[in-house]
Design an enzyme around this catalytic site. Structure first.
Site, PDB file in Angstrom:
ATOM      1  N   LYS A 121       0.843  -1.200   0.000  1.00 52.04           N
ATOM      2  CA  LYS A 121       0.000   0.000   0.000  1.00 52.04           C
ATOM      3  C   LYS A 121       0.877   1.248   0.000  1.00 52.04           C
ATOM      4  O   LYS A 121       0.608   2.215  -0.720  1.00 52.04           O
ATOM      5  CB  LYS A 121      -0.943  -0.016   1.205  1.00 52.04           C
ATOM      6  CG  LYS A 121      -2.058  -1.056   1.066  1.00 52.04           C
ATOM      7  CD  LYS A 121      -2.839  -1.315   2.341  1.00 52.04           C
ATOM      8  CE  LYS A 121      -3.775  -2.512   2.143  1.00 52.04           C
ATOM      9  NZ  LYS A 121      -4.502  -2.921   3.335  1.00 52.04           N
TER      10      LYS A 121
ATOM     11  N   GLN B 200      -5.491  -1.931   9.561  1.00 50.84           N
ATOM     12  CA  GLN B 200      -5.215  -3.234   8.947  1.00 50.84           C
ATOM     13  C   GLN B 200      -5.723  -4.356   9.859  1.00 50.84           C
ATOM     14  O   GLN B 200      -5.429  -4.378  11.051  1.00 50.84           O
ATOM     15  CB  GLN B 200      -3.705  -3.369   8.694  1.00 50.84           C
ATOM     16  CG  GLN B 200      -3.302  -4.590   7.896  1.00 50.84           C
ATOM     17  CD  GLN B 200      -3.791  -4.563   6.442  1.00 50.84           C
ATOM     18  OE1 GLN B 200      -3.905  -3.519   5.830  1.00 50.84           O
ATOM     19  NE2 GLN B 200      -4.111  -5.727   5.910  1.00 50.84           N
TER      20      GLN B 200
ATOM     21  N   ASP C 279     -11.768   1.892   3.453  1.00 52.24           N
ATOM     22  CA  ASP C 279     -12.023   0.456   3.365  1.00 52.24           C
ATOM     23  C   ASP C 279     -13.516   0.160   3.187  1.00 52.24           C
ATOM     24  O   ASP C 279     -13.901  -0.950   2.839  1.00 52.24           O
ATOM     25  CB  ASP C 279     -11.588  -0.242   4.668  1.00 52.24           C
ATOM     26  CG  ASP C 279     -10.236  -0.929   4.552  1.00 52.24           C
ATOM     27  OD1 ASP C 279      -9.882  -1.343   3.443  1.00 52.24           O
ATOM     28  OD2 ASP C 279      -9.557  -1.046   5.594  1.00 52.24           O
TER      29      ASP C 279
HETATM   30  N1  GUN Z   1      -6.947  -7.419   5.998  1.00 49.93           N
HETATM   31  C1  GUN Z   1      -7.175  -8.195   4.907  1.00 49.93           C
HETATM   32  N2  GUN Z   1      -7.764  -7.482   3.935  1.00 49.93           N
HETATM   33  C2  GUN Z   1      -7.911  -6.223   4.414  1.00 49.93           C
HETATM   34  C3  GUN Z   1      -8.469  -5.029   3.872  1.00 49.93           C
HETATM   35  O1  GUN Z   1      -8.959  -4.962   2.732  1.00 49.93           O
HETATM   36  N3  GUN Z   1      -8.442  -3.953   4.690  1.00 49.93           N
HETATM   37  C4  GUN Z   1      -7.932  -3.997   5.937  1.00 49.93           C
HETATM   38  N4  GUN Z   1      -7.973  -2.887   6.674  1.00 49.93           N
HETATM   39  N5  GUN Z   1      -7.425  -5.091   6.475  1.00 49.93           N
HETATM   40  C5  GUN Z   1      -7.412  -6.197   5.710  1.00 49.93           C
END
Ligand code: GUN
Length: 289
Positions: free
Chosen positions: A49, A93, A116
């Site tokens: 990211k 996350q 998200d």
């Molecule tokens: N953990 C696995 N996939 C994701 C996601 O798309 N967003 C977040 N914040 N955590 C994750």
């Protein structure tokens, strides 16, 4: 297979567009990631990211908090990010350590920075809106990445029978809503589904999102189906593999995503797209206030 649903190529095209649009914006979009603990998979995702933010010229800030960080400490970091006008998007996350209440943390993410689309308000928008995206202009990143990849490859979902294997809050459930909003006929399968192969065999579009290596085998797939693999599993030899037995299924499918290089890069592209949308909205709000 007629079409390889190449998420790497598609995501690069999206990132190029995002960079151009953001250069014209007048402000630098900013993304904040909060990560608690040292989950190895999360560390890789968070690095990717950050790299993507740099590619498109976004400001980014990552809080890497220790495993024993308290829930209150996480809440106070979220409050700090809420007040920081350089940060337009925030993701926490997942997974979080067991001593932290995931639902409480998600509920405290500011709705206007929730890139998200995990906050119940934004999920509710997805549920009640009949067509297209949620009113806040964001949709959950992985399902949005799947929809975008299908659209970019000319797969029309309207009227099609879509079968999703997996009912998670992050992928299965929101993707079902998004496919429904685009007029697909949707079935969600899960661990208690009776005779999974016969349900999957009905599908024009199969989406596997359970985290079970090679669960979807060739005998479960209808000739000419579109197959989307959201799974990322690490095998004992260190190699990555999806929830679909790619080598066997590719000969029956009309279109199929590879792992890696399918849905994964699209998820990150959608995260940046959402961050740009939130930055645009907040710029408007800042100007009028
Ligand atoms: N953990 C696995 N996939 C994701 C996601 O798309 N967003 C977040 N914040 N955590 C994750």
């Amino acid at each position: 297979m007629k079409v390889l649903l190449d998420g790497k190529k598609a995501s690069e095209a999206i990132l190029d567009k995002i960079r151009l649009e953001s250069e014209k914006l007048g402000i630098t979009p900013g993304l904040c990631v909060i990560m608690v603990g040292n989950d190895p998979a999360s560390s890789v995702y968070v690095k990717n990211k950050e790299k993507a933010c740099e590619k498109v010229g976004f400001y980014h800030k990552t809080y890497r908090l220790m495993e024993d960080t308290t829930q209150d400490q996480v809440l106070s970091v979220i409050q700090e990010v809420k007040e920081d006008c350089k940060l337009h998007g925030l993701i926490v996350q997942l997974p979080l350590p067991d001593h932290i209440n995931e639902e409480l943390i998600i509920n405290s993410i500011p709705v206007e920075k929730d890139v998200d689309c995990f906050h119940p308000f934004n999920v509710g928008c997805l549920l009640t809106k009949k067509k297209g995206d949620a009113p806040l202009a964001v949709a959950p990143c992985t399902p949005a990445g799947v929809m975008e990849l299908l659209e970019m490859n000319g797969v029309d979902v309207a009227g099609k029978r879509a079968v999703i294997v997996g009912r998670s809050n992050i992928v299965g459930k929101p993707l079902a809503l998004m496919l429904l909003n685009r007029d697909a006929t949707v079935t969600i399968c899960h661990s208690r589904t009776k005779d999974l192969p016969s349900v999957v065999r009905e599908a024009d579009i199969v989406v596997a999102a359970v985290g079970s290596p090679k669960l979807v085998t060739a005998d479960m797939v209808k000739e000419g189906a579109v197959v989307v693999d959201v799974g990322v599993n690490r095998l004992e030899d260190g190699k990555l593999c999806g929830d679909v037995d790619f080598d066997a299924v590719k000969d029956k499918a009309y279109a199929i995503t590879p792992v890696p290089g399918g849905v994964g890069p699209m998820t990150i592209a959608m995260l940046l797209k959402n961050t740009l949308s939130m930055a645009k909205r907040q710029r408007v709000c800042n100007k009028t206030s």
